[in-house]
Design a protein around this motif. Structure first.
Motif, PDB file in Angstrom:
ATOM      1  N   VAL A  54       0.871  -1.174   0.000  1.00 20.88           N
ATOM      2  CA  VAL A  54       0.000   0.000   0.000  1.00 20.88           C
ATOM      3  C   VAL A  54       0.906   1.221   0.000  1.00 20.88           C
ATOM      4  N   LEU A  55       0.707   2.098  -0.955  1.00 18.60           N
ATOM      5  CA  LEU A  55       1.599   3.247  -1.089  1.00 18.60           C
ATOM      6  C   LEU A  55       1.543   4.128   0.157  1.00 18.60           C
ATOM      7  N   SER A  56       2.685   4.222   0.828  1.00 21.10           N
ATOM      8  CA  SER A  56       2.760   5.060   2.017  1.00 21.10           C
ATOM      9  C   SER A  56       3.617   6.294   1.763  1.00 21.10           C
ATOM     10  N   ILE A  57       4.149   6.386   0.548  1.00 24.69           N
ATOM     11  CA  ILE A  57       4.991   7.516   0.197  1.00 24.69           C
ATOM     12  C   ILE A  57       4.221   8.428  -0.751  1.00 24.69           C
ATOM     13  N   ASP A  58       4.434   9.712  -0.615  1.00 25.41           N
ATOM     14  CA  ASP A  58       3.803  10.676  -1.512  1.00 25.41           C
ATOM     15  C   ASP A  58       4.293  10.421  -2.942  1.00 25.41           C
ATOM     16  N   GLU A  59       3.358  10.208  -3.873  1.00 29.28           N
ATOM     17  CA  GLU A  59       3.724   9.845  -5.238  1.00 29.28           C
ATOM     18  C   GLU A  59       4.592  10.915  -5.904  1.00 29.28           C
ATOM     19  N   GLN A  60       4.310  12.186  -5.617  1.00 29.53           N
ATOM     20  CA  GLN A  60       5.095  13.254  -6.231  1.00 29.53           C
ATOM     21  C   GLN A  60       6.540  13.241  -5.743  1.00 29.53           C
ATOM     22  N   LYS A  61       6.754  12.872  -4.469  1.00 30.54           N
ATOM     23  CA  LYS A  61       8.113  12.782  -3.945  1.00 30.54           C
ATOM     24  C   LYS A  61       8.878  11.650  -4.626  1.00 30.54           C
ATOM     25  N   LEU A  62       8.185  10.526  -4.855  1.00 28.16           N
ATOM     26  CA  LEU A  62       8.805   9.404  -5.542  1.00 28.16           C
ATOM     27  C   LEU A  62       9.168   9.800  -6.976  1.00 28.16           C
ATOM     28  N   GLN A  63       8.268  10.503  -7.648  1.00 29.71           N
ATOM     29  CA  GLN A  63       8.527  10.936  -9.014  1.00 29.71           C
ATOM     30  C   GLN A  63       9.711  11.898  -9.070  1.00 29.71           C
ATOM     31  N   LEU A  64       9.850  12.737  -8.046  1.00 30.97           N
ATOM     32  CA  LEU A  64      10.965  13.682  -8.007  1.00 30.97           C
ATOM     33  C   LEU A  64      12.297  12.946  -7.890  1.00 30.97           C
ATOM     34  N   VAL A  65      12.331  11.910  -7.055  1.00 27.39           N
ATOM     35  CA  VAL A  65      13.550  11.099  -6.899  1.00 27.39           C
ATOM     36  C   VAL A  65      13.922  10.446  -8.230  1.00 27.39           C
ATOM     37  N   ILE A  66      12.932   9.847  -8.904  1.00 24.00           N
ATOM     38  CA  ILE A  66      13.181   9.173 -10.181  1.00 24.00           C
ATOM     39  C   ILE A  66      13.583  10.189 -11.248  1.00 24.00           C
ATOM     40  N   LEU A  67      12.974  11.372 -11.218  1.00 23.78           N
ATOM     41  CA  LEU A  67      13.302  12.440 -12.160  1.00 23.78           C
ATOM     42  C   LEU A  67      14.789  12.782 -12.073  1.00 23.78           C
ATOM     43  N   ILE A  68      15.279  13.001 -10.858  1.00 24.40           N
ATOM     44  CA  ILE A  68      16.684  13.347 -10.654  1.00 24.40           C
ATOM     45  C   ILE A  68      17.593  12.199 -11.080  1.00 24.40           C
ATOM     46  N   LEU A  69      17.206  10.977 -10.700  1.00 24.91           N
ATOM     47  CA  LEU A  69      18.010   9.794 -10.991  1.00 24.91           C
ATOM     48  C   LEU A  69      18.158   9.559 -12.495  1.00 24.91           C
ATOM     49  N   THR A  70      17.055   9.658 -13.229  1.00 26.05           N
ATOM     50  CA  THR A  70      17.112   9.409 -14.672  1.00 26.05           C
ATOM     51  C   THR A  70      17.913  10.476 -15.400  1.00 26.05           C
ATOM     52  N   PHE A  71      17.816  11.716 -14.935  1.00 25.28           N
ATOM     53  CA  PHE A  71      18.584  12.791 -15.565  1.00 25.28           C
ATOM     54  C   PHE A  71      20.082  12.575 -15.338  1.00 25.28           C
ATOM     55  N   VAL A  72      20.458  12.191 -14.119  1.00 23.05           N
ATOM     56  CA  VAL A  72      21.865  11.937 -13.807  1.00 23.05           C
ATOM     57  C   VAL A  72      22.402  10.774 -14.648  1.00 23.05           C
ATOM     58  N   ILE A  73      21.588   9.719 -14.793  1.00 22.82           N
ATOM     59  CA  ILE A  73      21.986   8.560 -15.607  1.00 22.82           C
ATOM     60  C   ILE A  73      22.224   8.974 -17.058  1.00 22.82           C
ATOM     61  N   ALA A  74      21.292   9.748 -17.625  1.00 25.85           N
ATOM     62  CA  ALA A  74      21.419  10.205 -19.014  1.00 25.85           C
ATOM     63  C   ALA A  74      22.665  11.068 -19.189  1.00 25.85           C
ATOM     64  N   LEU A  75      22.892  11.978 -18.244  1.00 24.56           N
ATOM     65  CA  LEU A  75      24.042  12.879 -18.307  1.00 24.56           C
ATOM     66  C   LEU A  75      25.355  12.105 -18.194  1.00 24.56           C
ATOM     67  N   HIS A  76      25.410  11.171 -17.255  1.00 26.98           N
ATOM     68  CA  HIS A  76      26.619  10.356 -17.062  1.00 26.98           C
ATOM     69  C   HIS A  76      26.933   9.540 -18.319  1.00 26.98           C
ATOM     70  N   THR A  77      25.909   8.929 -18.909  1.00 24.86           N
ATOM     71  CA  THR A  77      26.092   8.098 -20.100  1.00 24.86           C
ATOM     72  C   THR A  77      26.554   8.936 -21.289  1.00 24.86           C
ATOM     73  N   PHE A  78      26.038  10.145 -21.392  1.00 26.44           N
ATOM     74  CA  PHE A  78      26.402  11.048 -22.494  1.00 26.44           C
ATOM     75  C   PHE A  78      27.845  11.543 -22.348  1.00 26.44           C
ATOM     76  N   ILE A  79      28.233  11.932 -21.140  1.00 19.91           N
ATOM     77  CA  ILE A  79      29.558  12.509 -20.904  1.00 19.91           C
ATOM     78  C   ILE A  79      30.659  11.451 -21.021  1.00 19.91           C
ATOM     79  N   LYS A  80      30.401  10.278 -20.440  1.00 18.18           N
ATOM     80  CA  LYS A  80      31.423   9.225 -20.454  1.00 18.18           C
ATOM     81  C   LYS A  80      31.338   8.462 -21.780  1.00 18.18           C
ATOM     82  N   LYS A  81      32.177   8.843 -22.724  1.00 17.35           N
ATOM     83  CA  LYS A  81      32.072   8.373 -24.106  1.00 17.35           C
ATOM     84  C   LYS A  81      32.227   6.866 -24.269  1.00 17.35           C
ATOM     85  N   ASP A  82      33.055   6.233 -23.403  1.00 20.95           N
ATOM     86  CA  ASP A  82      33.283   4.794 -23.548  1.00 20.95           C
ATOM     87  C   ASP A  82      32.373   3.954 -22.663  1.00 20.95           C
ATOM     88  N   PHE A  83      31.370   4.588 -22.035  1.00 20.16           N
ATOM     89  CA  PHE A  83      30.476   3.882 -21.115  1.00 20.16           C
ATOM     90  C   PHE A  83      29.691   2.794 -21.848  1.00 20.16           C
TER      91      PHE A  83
END
Length: 249
Positions: A90-119
């Protein structure tokens, strides 16, 4: 007829992209909802189609020896447990807070993959150790739980994890990730089916289109490796970031 053609086209594209880089749900779920399907039915219907697509993709990766089973067999049970716990929680966490965490995480992943050319360009896997197996178990349990609880981007997170932790290349990471994603899909699908949250009239043709999309995408991923997977991976991660950002406002 027009409705099914629209859904199946979206399903094919979603499975094609998902088999290469994950994130296909950001295409198929909005398509189902745009066609007038209630959110919980759209999620269940998509999960049935995605499960068939994931199976077809996993089978193709397996035939091409792009799945490292000594590791995967250790992680599969924990993905299954995580997914079951996720769909039953049963969801006990605020959905918007969860989305914010995933938002930051996915952006960091995309940025890291783009910058590190041999990744993910080379397979530098150095073998299994107690440490990296333990890390893998934690990731499998956590991402299985996330997939059952929320879902968007699970495949992309798995690919990133297999490259970062084990130094597999993109194609082997995609094969490993798709295998675990298939396990979590099946667990989630069972719960949706029990709760009568699947439109089978739509789900069956959707599943057929997703099988075709998954087969096409997997063959391209295996043949071309990082040069195709990496740009699609970055694009999907950014698209997921934009979708999450839009849903917060």
């Amino acid at each position: 007829m027009g409705f099914l053609l629209f859904i199946c086209t979206a399903g094919f594209i979603a499975a094609f992209v998902d088999s290469i880089a994950g994130g296909g749900g950001i295409i198929s779920i909005p398509a189902l909802m745009a066609a007038g399907m209630p959110p919980h039915i759209a999620l269940g219907t998509n999960k049935l189609g995605a499960s068939f697509g994931a199976f077809a993709s996993t089978l193709t990766f397996f035939k091409s020896k792009k799945i490292y089973f000594p590791l995967i067999k250790c992680l599969m049970p924990f993905t299954l447990i995580g997914a079951i716990l996720g769909v039953k929680t049963v969801l006990s966490i605020d959905e918007q807070k969860l989305q914010l965490v995933i938002l930051i995480l996915t952006f960091v992943i995309a940025l890291h993959t783009f910058i590190k050319k041999d990744f993910g360009s080379h397979n530098d896997f150095g073998g299994l150790t107690k440490k990296n197996i333990f890390i893998g178990i934690i990731l499998a349990l956590s991402l299985g739980f996330y997939d059952g609880l929320f879902g968007p981007g699970t495949g992309s997170f798995l690919i990133f994890a297999f490259i970062s932790v084990y130094k597999f290349d993109f194609s082997v990471s995609a094969g490993n990730g798709k295998t675990l994603n298939f396990i979590s899909n099946i667990a989630s699908l069972a719960v949706f089916a029990i709760n009568d949250s699947i439109d089978y009239y739509t789900a069956i043709p959707l599943a057929a289109s997703m099988i075709l999309g998954a087969l096409a995408g997997t063959k391209i991923a295996i043949k071309n490796g990082a040069k195709v997977i990496k740009p699609i991976f970055i694009t999907i991660a950014l698209a997921l970031t934009i979708k999450m950002f839009g849903s917060l406002f």
